[in-house]
Design a protein around this motif. Sequence first.
Motif, PDB file in Angstrom:
ATOM      1  N   ALA A  16      37.959   7.021  -2.029  1.00 10.41           N
ATOM      2  CA  ALA A  16      37.168   7.840  -3.281  1.00 10.41           C
ATOM      3  C   ALA A  16      37.558   9.156  -3.584  1.00 10.41           C
ATOM      4  O   ALA A  16      37.387   9.714  -4.782  1.00 10.41           O
ATOM      5  CB  ALA A  16      35.655   8.031  -2.622  1.00 10.41           C
ATOM      6  N   GLY A  17      38.552   9.557  -2.580  1.00 15.53           N
ATOM      7  CA  GLY A  17      39.260  10.795  -3.084  1.00 15.53           C
ATOM      8  C   GLY A  17      40.225  11.250  -1.963  1.00 15.53           C
ATOM      9  O   GLY A  17      40.145  10.534  -0.685  1.00 15.53           O
ATOM     10  N   VAL A  18      40.873  12.257  -2.222  1.00 16.64           N
ATOM     11  CA  VAL A  18      41.851  12.706  -0.883  1.00 16.64           C
ATOM     12  C   VAL A  18      41.493  14.329  -1.109  1.00 16.64           C
ATOM     13  O   VAL A  18      41.574  15.197  -2.294  1.00 16.64           O
ATOM     14  CB  VAL A  18      43.309  12.567  -1.232  1.00 16.64           C
ATOM     15  N   TRP A  19      41.020  15.036   0.004  1.00 19.45           N
ATOM     16  CA  TRP A  19      40.829  16.277   0.110  1.00 19.45           C
ATOM     17  C   TRP A  19      41.806  16.862   1.012  1.00 19.45           C
ATOM     18  O   TRP A  19      42.348  16.378   1.820  1.00 19.45           O
ATOM     19  CB  TRP A  19      39.386  16.539   0.595  1.00 19.45           C
ATOM     20  N   ALA A  20      42.053  18.268   0.982  1.00 15.41           N
ATOM     21  CA  ALA A  20      42.905  18.862   1.787  1.00 15.41           C
ATOM     22  C   ALA A  20      42.524  20.383   1.925  1.00 15.41           C
ATOM     23  O   ALA A  20      41.805  20.941   1.488  1.00 15.41           O
ATOM     24  CB  ALA A  20      44.068  19.130   1.078  1.00 15.41           C
ATOM     25  N   ALA A  21      42.912  20.858   3.250  1.00 16.72           N
ATOM     26  CA  ALA A  21      42.722  21.939   3.619  1.00 16.72           C
ATOM     27  C   ALA A  21      43.856  22.729   4.370  1.00 16.72           C
ATOM     28  O   ALA A  21      44.344  22.018   5.192  1.00 16.72           O
ATOM     29  CB  ALA A  21      41.305  22.071   4.254  1.00 16.72           C
ATOM     30  N   PRO A  22      44.108  24.132   4.139  1.00 17.45           N
ATOM     31  CA  PRO A  22      45.338  24.589   4.855  1.00 17.45           C
ATOM     32  C   PRO A  22      45.342  25.089   6.179  1.00 17.45           C
ATOM     33  O   PRO A  22      44.388  25.524   6.579  1.00 17.45           O
ATOM     34  CB  PRO A  22      45.574  25.884   3.951  1.00 17.45           C
ATOM     35  N   GLY A  23      46.392  25.233   6.821  1.00 19.83           N
ATOM     36  CA  GLY A  23      46.425  25.861   8.186  1.00 19.83           C
ATOM     37  C   GLY A  23      46.540  27.401   7.560  1.00 19.83           C
ATOM     38  O   GLY A  23      46.580  27.894   6.463  1.00 19.83           O
ATOM     39  N   ARG A  24      46.553  28.502   8.671  1.00 19.05           N
ATOM     40  CA  ARG A  24      46.644  29.821   8.217  1.00 19.05           C
ATOM     41  C   ARG A  24      47.636  30.716   8.907  1.00 19.05           C
ATOM     42  O   ARG A  24      47.776  30.201  10.233  1.00 19.05           O
ATOM     43  CB  ARG A  24      45.250  30.415   8.300  1.00 19.05           C
ATOM     44  N   VAL A  25      47.972  31.662   8.587  1.00 18.86           N
ATOM     45  CA  VAL A  25      48.452  32.710   9.501  1.00 18.86           C
ATOM     46  C   VAL A  25      47.605  33.984   9.274  1.00 18.86           C
ATOM     47  O   VAL A  25      47.131  34.318   8.102  1.00 18.86           O
ATOM     48  CB  VAL A  25      49.807  33.113   9.394  1.00 18.86           C
ATOM     49  N   ASN A  26      47.539  34.783  10.382  1.00 18.23           N
ATOM     50  CA  ASN A  26      46.722  35.967  10.006  1.00 18.23           C
ATOM     51  C   ASN A  26      47.861  37.051   9.997  1.00 18.23           C
ATOM     52  O   ASN A  26      48.446  37.326  10.969  1.00 18.23           O
ATOM     53  CB  ASN A  26      45.851  36.098  11.232  1.00 18.23           C
ATOM     54  N   LEU A  27      47.769  37.935   8.941  1.00 17.52           N
ATOM     55  CA  LEU A  27      48.842  38.825   8.775  1.00 17.52           C
ATOM     56  C   LEU A  27      48.229  39.985   9.709  1.00 17.52           C
ATOM     57  O   LEU A  27      49.340  40.489  10.622  1.00 17.52           O
ATOM     58  CB  LEU A  27      48.683  39.519   7.506  1.00 17.52           C
ATOM     59  N   ILE A  28      47.154  40.207   9.937  1.00 16.04           N
ATOM     60  CA  ILE A  28      46.787  41.320  10.861  1.00 16.04           C
ATOM     61  C   ILE A  28      45.094  41.374  11.122  1.00 16.04           C
ATOM     62  O   ILE A  28      44.455  40.985  10.057  1.00 16.04           O
ATOM     63  CB  ILE A  28      47.152  42.802  10.535  1.00 16.04           C
ATOM     64  N   GLY A  29      44.873  41.806  12.349  1.00 14.06           N
ATOM     65  CA  GLY A  29      43.559  41.724  12.500  1.00 14.06           C
ATOM     66  C   GLY A  29      42.883  40.688  13.729  1.00 14.06           C
ATOM     67  O   GLY A  29      42.475  39.407  13.502  1.00 14.06           O
ATOM     68  N   GLU A  30      43.529  40.813  15.029  1.00 15.07           N
ATOM     69  CA  GLU A  30      43.371  39.841  15.790  1.00 15.07           C
ATOM     70  C   GLU A  30      42.363  40.143  16.807  1.00 15.07           C
ATOM     71  O   GLU A  30      42.254  41.141  17.391  1.00 15.07           O
ATOM     72  CB  GLU A  30      44.831  39.645  16.445  1.00 15.07           C
ATOM     73  N   HIS A  31      41.633  38.876  17.290  1.00 13.81           N
ATOM     74  CA  HIS A  31      40.640  38.930  18.101  1.00 13.81           C
ATOM     75  C   HIS A  31      39.478  40.203  17.590  1.00 13.81           C
ATOM     76  O   HIS A  31      38.753  40.704  18.485  1.00 13.81           O
ATOM     77  CB  HIS A  31      40.872  39.464  19.504  1.00 13.81           C
ATOM     78  N   THR A  32      39.424  40.307  16.166  1.00 16.13           N
ATOM     79  CA  THR A  32      38.419  41.229  15.956  1.00 16.13           C
ATOM     80  C   THR A  32      37.424  40.472  15.116  1.00 16.13           C
ATOM     81  O   THR A  32      36.269  40.940  14.918  1.00 16.13           O
ATOM     82  CB  THR A  32      39.049  42.133  14.761  1.00 16.13           C
ATOM     83  N   ASP A  33      37.603  39.127  15.042  1.00 18.05           N
ATOM     84  CA  ASP A  33      36.596  38.383  14.081  1.00 18.05           C
ATOM     85  C   ASP A  33      35.068  38.040  14.877  1.00 18.05           C
ATOM     86  O   ASP A  33      34.068  38.319  14.382  1.00 18.05           O
ATOM     87  CB  ASP A  33      37.020  36.955  13.544  1.00 18.05           C
ATOM     88  N   TYR A  34      35.523  37.888  16.296  1.00 17.64           N
ATOM     89  CA  TYR A  34      34.142  37.907  17.005  1.00 17.64           C
ATOM     90  C   TYR A  34      33.721  39.167  17.612  1.00 17.64           C
ATOM     91  O   TYR A  34      32.770  39.073  18.289  1.00 17.64           O
ATOM     92  CB  TYR A  34      34.487  36.872  18.465  1.00 17.64           C
ATOM     93  N   ASN A  35      34.140  40.065  17.179  1.00 21.59           N
ATOM     94  CA  ASN A  35      33.362  41.620  17.179  1.00 21.59           C
ATOM     95  C   ASN A  35      33.191  42.189  15.947  1.00 21.59           C
ATOM     96  O   ASN A  35      32.926  43.463  15.819  1.00 21.59           O
ATOM     97  CB  ASN A  35      34.593  42.557  17.967  1.00 21.59           C
ATOM     98  N   ASP A  36      32.872  41.270  15.117  1.00 22.28           N
ATOM     99  CA  ASP A  36      32.070  41.739  13.719  1.00 22.28           C
ATOM    100  C   ASP A  36      33.038  42.514  12.967  1.00 22.28           C
ATOM    101  O   ASP A  36      32.655  43.289  12.074  1.00 22.28           O
ATOM    102  CB  ASP A  36      30.872  42.520  13.919  1.00 22.28           C
ATOM    103  N   GLY A  37      34.546  42.325  13.317  1.00 25.00           N
ATOM    104  CA  GLY A  37      35.493  43.376  12.755  1.00 25.00           C
ATOM    105  C   GLY A  37      36.049  42.644  11.583  1.00 25.00           C
ATOM    106  O   GLY A  37      35.343  41.890  10.720  1.00 25.00           O
ATOM    107  N   PHE A  38      37.027  43.054  11.200  1.00 21.57           N
ATOM    108  CA  PHE A  38      38.032  42.865  10.093  1.00 21.57           C
ATOM    109  C   PHE A  38      39.404  41.901  10.120  1.00 21.57           C
ATOM    110  O   PHE A  38      39.825  42.133  11.202  1.00 21.57           O
ATOM    111  CB  PHE A  38      38.495  43.939   9.190  1.00 21.57           C
ATOM    112  N   VAL A  39      39.508  40.802   9.269  1.00 17.97           N
ATOM    113  CA  VAL A  39      40.574  40.213   9.351  1.00 17.97           C
ATOM    114  C   VAL A  39      41.679  40.024   8.120  1.00 17.97           C
ATOM    115  O   VAL A  39      40.789  40.215   7.024  1.00 17.97           O
ATOM    116  CB  VAL A  39      40.580  38.956   9.881  1.00 17.97           C
ATOM    117  N   LEU A  40      42.713  39.798   8.224  1.00 12.89           N
ATOM    118  CA  LEU A  40      43.438  39.750   6.856  1.00 12.89           C
ATOM    119  C   LEU A  40      44.297  38.557   6.917  1.00 12.89           C
ATOM    120  O   LEU A  40      45.733  38.622   6.969  1.00 12.89           O
ATOM    121  CB  LEU A  40      44.379  40.923   6.676  1.00 12.89           C
TER     122      LEU A  40
END
Length: 374
Positions: A16-40
């Motif tokens: 019915a279709g082809v869908w895609a999603a990318p991988g990522r690299v994080n420029l900066i902001g590591e192990h901050t996401d589960y501390n309610d912090g900032f990521v980039l």
Amino acid sequence: MSVAARFAEIHRRPPAGVWAAPGRVNLIGEHTDYNDGFVLPLALDRRTLVAAAPTEGLTTVRSSREAEPVTFTAATVVPGAVTGWAAYVAGVLWAFREAGLPVVDLDLLVEGDVPVGAGLSSSASLECAVAVALSELAHVGLDLTEVAHLARRAENEFVGAPTGGMDQMAAMHGVADRLVFLDTRTDHVELIPFALAAHDLRLLVIDTRAPHRLVDGQYGERRSDCAKAADLLGVPALRDATLAGVETLADERLRRRARHVVTEDERVLEVVGLLRGGADPRATGPLLSASHASMRDDFEITVPHVDVAATVAEEAGAHGARMTGGGFGGCVIALVDAGSGDRVAGAVTAAYAERGWDAPVVFDAVAADGAGRA
Ligand code: GLA
């Protein structure tokens, strides 16, 4: 052969279709996401593709990387019933159902060029590709953040990996030539210009191919150390802590863990401030390198392969270099002048050879669009 053609060959009908999603690299902001912090992070131009079509009664998932298909039923699948790579797919159908959304059984064929096990979020890209396919085929109208939440729920509650939400948000919100500045407390997204070529720059991804060991256990330990530190400081999350507060923690390990998170949030905000103001991205280099030192010395999530790559990249002329992703192996990113990228890559490769290590795989991070129809 394209994934759609291969699907048609297997199923004797087109998808019915082809869908895609990318991988990522994080420029900066590591192990901050589960501390309610900032990521980039940025979404990569390496993607997971999913050819899909609705079917009746049984979902069948095939992957070009796997010999055997995996089957389950969307209406009844539960955590534990599907394990291994297909759990990322089954988890998405389960998460939709758990959220009270309609689900349909699907024939799925998965393909892609996001390296697996390299810390580039191939799992989030698979979850998000399936989630955008399902939301269209089951006629569910969801915004990008809602899809990211369902994909993360699959990862946390079905696969059982206690990750934060950065990877799925990057896969959904990525835009070409932009960084995804995410406040993980509010899920507010701001796209930050990151036109490297205009500044004669490249962002190298150095896949160290270091063996991942104990990753899951160590990740969970870091999470619980952070939660303990926040508790002792009497704040809802380390995002709310101050450096002065952190330095009062009696437990040395918790103090270092919390110091990483607090200083890393500050570095993200500094990088965003520079890029938002139109600064030359070279100005962010020292902050990237400071992030690496913090992950190495305070958060203790680096390994010799990544430390050598980051150090040698800088010695060879990178403006800044740091490990990206969860840690204990994976990839290092290096911000380099376009003309010196090959020299930096060569220097890291030579340093690995001297140590008898397998050669790293080096490629350019190109900020690309997030998930959708391929
Ligand atoms: C992994 C997790 C993310 C994030 C990073 C570290 O990629 O999936 O949620 O915590 O590690 O920044």
